[in-house]
Write a protein that holds these residues in place. Sequence first.
Motif, mmCIF file in Angstrom:
data_model
loop_
_atom_site.group_PDB
_atom_site.id
_atom_site.type_symbol
_atom_site.label_atom_id
_atom_site.label_comp_id
_atom_site.label_asym_id
_atom_site.label_seq_id
_atom_site.Cartn_x
_atom_site.Cartn_y
_atom_site.Cartn_z
ATOM 1 N N LEU A 95 -4.528 5.890 3.482
ATOM 2 C CA LEU A 95 -4.098 4.510 3.711
ATOM 3 C C LEU A 95 -5.239 3.688 4.295
ATOM 4 C CD1 LEU A 95 -0.536 5.071 5.276
ATOM 5 C CD2 LEU A 95 -1.044 4.327 2.944
ATOM 6 N N LEU A 96 -5.912 4.252 5.303
ATOM 7 C CA LEU A 96 -7.032 3.545 5.926
ATOM 8 C C LEU A 96 -8.142 3.273 4.926
ATOM 9 C CD1 LEU A 96 -7.125 5.626 9.228
ATOM 10 C CD2 LEU A 96 -6.650 3.171 9.103
ATOM 11 N N SER A 97 -8.399 4.230 4.039
ATOM 12 C CA SER A 97 -9.507 4.087 3.092
ATOM 13 C C SER A 97 -9.287 2.931 2.127
ATOM 14 C CB SER A 97 -9.720 5.389 2.317
ATOM 15 O OG SER A 97 -8.724 5.588 1.336
ATOM 16 N N HIS A 98 -8.034 2.607 1.839
ATOM 17 C CA HIS A 98 -7.739 1.483 0.940
ATOM 18 C C HIS A 98 -8.008 0.141 1.617
ATOM 19 C CE1 HIS A 98 -5.853 3.116 -2.766
ATOM 20 N NE2 HIS A 98 -5.697 4.184 -2.008
ATOM 21 N N ARG A 99 -7.992 0.132 2.958
ATOM 22 C CA ARG A 99 -8.162 -1.126 3.674
ATOM 23 C C ARG A 99 -9.584 -1.315 4.205
ATOM 24 N NH1 ARG A 99 -3.234 -3.348 5.512
ATOM 25 N NH2 ARG A 99 -4.545 -5.150 5.960
ATOM 26 N N ALA A 100 -10.349 -0.226 4.371
ATOM 27 C CA ALA A 100 -11.625 -0.264 5.091
ATOM 28 C C ALA A 100 -12.813 -0.083 4.158
ATOM 29 C CB ALA A 100 -11.631 0.838 6.157
ATOM 30 N N ALA A 101 -14.002 -0.307 4.715
ATOM 31 C CA ALA A 101 -15.234 -0.042 3.970
ATOM 32 C C ALA A 101 -15.546 1.450 3.973
ATOM 33 C CB ALA A 101 -16.387 -0.824 4.589
ATOM 34 N N GLN A 102 -15.385 2.092 5.139
ATOM 35 C CA GLN A 102 -15.731 3.491 5.294
ATOM 36 C C GLN A 102 -14.834 4.120 6.342
ATOM 37 O OE1 GLN A 102 -18.089 5.155 3.505
ATOM 38 N NE2 GLN A 102 -17.468 7.066 4.480
ATOM 39 N N VAL A 103 -14.362 5.337 6.066
ATOM 40 C CA VAL A 103 -13.543 6.087 7.016
ATOM 41 C C VAL A 103 -14.226 7.416 7.308
ATOM 42 C CG1 VAL A 103 -11.316 7.187 7.472
ATOM 43 C CG2 VAL A 103 -11.402 5.045 6.166
ATOM 44 N N LEU A 124 0.818 -1.205 0.000
ATOM 45 C CA LEU A 124 0.000 0.000 0.000
ATOM 46 C C LEU A 124 0.862 1.270 0.000
ATOM 47 C CD1 LEU A 124 -2.867 1.056 0.031
ATOM 48 C CD2 LEU A 124 -2.888 0.792 2.525
ATOM 49 N N LEU A 125 2.036 1.180 0.574
ATOM 50 C CA LEU A 125 2.928 2.343 0.618
ATOM 51 C C LEU A 125 3.446 2.715 -0.767
ATOM 52 C CD1 LEU A 125 4.906 1.368 3.828
ATOM 53 C CD2 LEU A 125 2.922 2.867 3.648
ATOM 54 N N TYR A 126 3.377 1.787 -1.696
ATOM 55 C CA TYR A 126 3.736 2.091 -3.087
ATOM 56 C C TYR A 126 2.531 2.621 -3.872
ATOM 57 C CZ TYR A 126 8.084 -0.470 -2.250
ATOM 58 O OH TYR A 126 9.299 -0.878 -1.762
ATOM 59 N N ILE A 127 1.343 2.355 -3.373
ATOM 60 C CA ILE A 127 0.120 2.747 -4.081
ATOM 61 C C ILE A 127 -0.292 4.179 -3.750
ATOM 62 C CG2 ILE A 127 -2.355 2.258 -4.285
ATOM 63 C CD1 ILE A 127 -1.644 -0.713 -3.784
ATOM 64 N N VAL A 128 -0.178 4.545 -2.455
ATOM 65 C CA VAL A 128 -0.580 5.889 -2.010
ATOM 66 C C VAL A 128 0.654 6.788 -2.010
ATOM 67 C CG1 VAL A 128 -1.651 7.250 -0.191
ATOM 68 C CG2 VAL A 128 -2.412 4.890 -0.594
ATOM 69 N N ARG A 154 -8.466 17.814 3.126
ATOM 70 C CA ARG A 154 -9.519 17.592 2.133
ATOM 71 C C ARG A 154 -8.979 17.758 0.710
ATOM 72 N NH1 ARG A 154 -14.976 17.526 2.322
ATOM 73 N NH2 ARG A 154 -14.981 18.229 4.509
ATOM 74 N N GLY A 155 -8.182 18.804 0.489
ATOM 75 C CA GLY A 155 -7.620 19.018 -0.840
ATOM 76 C C GLY A 155 -6.747 17.861 -1.281
ATOM 77 N N ASN A 156 -5.914 17.359 -0.364
ATOM 78 C CA ASN A 156 -5.054 16.220 -0.695
ATOM 79 C C ASN A 156 -5.874 14.982 -1.022
ATOM 80 O OD1 ASN A 156 -2.745 17.758 -0.209
ATOM 81 N ND2 ASN A 156 -2.559 17.085 1.916
ATOM 82 N N LEU A 157 -6.906 14.735 -0.235
ATOM 83 C CA LEU A 157 -7.727 13.536 -0.435
ATOM 84 C C LEU A 157 -8.569 13.640 -1.702
ATOM 85 C CD1 LEU A 157 -8.667 13.017 3.287
ATOM 86 C CD2 LEU A 157 -7.424 11.368 1.865
ATOM 87 N N GLU A 158 -9.029 14.825 -2.034
ATOM 88 C CA GLU A 158 -9.791 14.992 -3.276
ATOM 89 C C GLU A 158 -8.919 14.692 -4.488
ATOM 90 O OE1 GLU A 158 -11.442 18.894 -3.000
ATOM 91 O OE2 GLU A 158 -13.174 18.229 -1.798
ATOM 92 N N ARG A 159 -7.660 15.109 -4.430
ATOM 93 C CA ARG A 159 -6.744 14.775 -5.531
ATOM 94 C C ARG A 159 -6.498 13.278 -5.598
ATOM 95 N NH1 ARG A 159 -4.256 19.390 -3.610
ATOM 96 N NH2 ARG A 159 -2.705 18.174 -2.452
ATOM 97 N N HIS A 160 -6.497 12.627 -4.434
ATOM 98 C CA HIS A 160 -6.267 11.181 -4.409
ATOM 99 C C HIS A 160 -7.470 10.416 -4.942
ATOM 100 C CE1 HIS A 160 -4.336 7.507 -3.183
ATOM 101 N NE2 HIS A 160 -5.365 7.171 -2.424
ATOM 102 N N GLY A 161 -8.674 10.973 -4.767
ATOM 103 C CA GLY A 161 -9.850 10.387 -5.391
ATOM 104 C C GLY A 161 -10.556 9.295 -4.622
ATOM 105 N N ALA A 162 -10.320 9.166 -3.329
ATOM 106 C CA ALA A 162 -11.024 8.144 -2.551
ATOM 107 C C ALA A 162 -12.492 8.522 -2.402
ATOM 108 C CB ALA A 162 -10.371 7.988 -1.183
ATOM 109 N N ASP A 163 -13.370 7.536 -2.484
ATOM 110 C CA ASP A 163 -14.808 7.818 -2.416
ATOM 111 C C ASP A 163 -15.485 7.193 -1.205
ATOM 112 O OD1 ASP A 163 -14.722 5.177 -3.085
ATOM 113 O OD2 ASP A 163 -15.864 5.367 -4.953
ATOM 114 N N ASN A 164 -14.714 6.663 -0.261
ATOM 115 C CA ASN A 164 -15.308 6.049 0.930
ATOM 116 C C ASN A 164 -14.874 6.770 2.205
ATOM 117 O OD1 ASN A 164 -12.636 5.184 0.781
ATOM 118 N ND2 ASN A 164 -13.067 3.174 1.691
ATOM 119 N N ARG A 199 -9.791 -4.307 7.983
ATOM 120 C CA ARG A 199 -10.402 -5.223 7.011
ATOM 121 C C ARG A 199 -11.383 -4.472 6.119
ATOM 122 N NH1 ARG A 199 -10.447 -8.373 12.011
ATOM 123 N NH2 ARG A 199 -12.505 -7.525 12.482
ATOM 124 N N LYS A 200 -11.707 -5.068 4.991
ATOM 125 C CA LYS A 200 -12.569 -4.423 3.999
ATOM 126 C C LYS A 200 -13.985 -4.154 4.502
ATOM 127 C CE LYS A 200 -10.228 -3.508 0.258
ATOM 128 N NZ LYS A 200 -10.149 -2.102 -0.224
#
Length: 217
Positions: free
Chosen positions: A94-102, A28-32, A116-126, A76-77
């Motif tokens: 990082l948490l959002s990639h592993r969880a259902a909802q953060v 995950l450290l290579y993905i985010v 918020r700006g950083n996360l919007e650029r990352h594109g997580a939707d959960n 967990r997912k």
Amino acid sequence: MNLEQMRLNMVEQQIRTWEVLDQDVLDLLYIVPREEFVPQKHRALAFSDMEIPIGEGQRMWQPKMEARVLQELGVRKSDRVLEVGTGSGYLTALLSHRAAQVCSVEINPALAAFGRGNLERHGADNITLEIGDAARGWTARAPYDVIVLTGSTPLLPPSVVEQLAPGGRLFAVVGEAPAMTARLVVSSGPNAWHSNDLFETVIAPLANAEHPPRFRF
């Protein structure tokens, strides 16, 4: 800068050597992309073994701390996560990639906007971002399978632990400088918990963290 070589060095030299061996966490450290969550002026330090200033007197955790906490929590997912203190948004991602909802709650509006700006650029939707004081928990979306306090607290408020679902896990750094302990609390059932002290560290306190009563004469 060779970002990928720096990222590899971070994982191999800092994180693996700090007992982080969960391959899913390491992958995950290579993905985010951590460098996209630090202030631009500190981007060259994104993979350094240090706390990076993010403004408002706050700092990002060291990379090894982020990875170790993620491993210890075993996210967990299916998990619903409460993060107390959004900061840069990197741990949130990082948490959002592993969880259902953060649900991430930040008390400082300027930091909340940065994260918020950083996360919007990352594109997580959960991820749900809130502005408020969650030092004693966040009842709006309780109970949670995972709770992470990103600042220290002299006392761990019972109100936070009580928001864990059965089987839930909570990470907190408890105590006051220079003696703080990283602690994992696990809910084993209604009103039943056990804790495990993981390592010693020192991090900045949460705003409005709970303190023990002081004697007055």
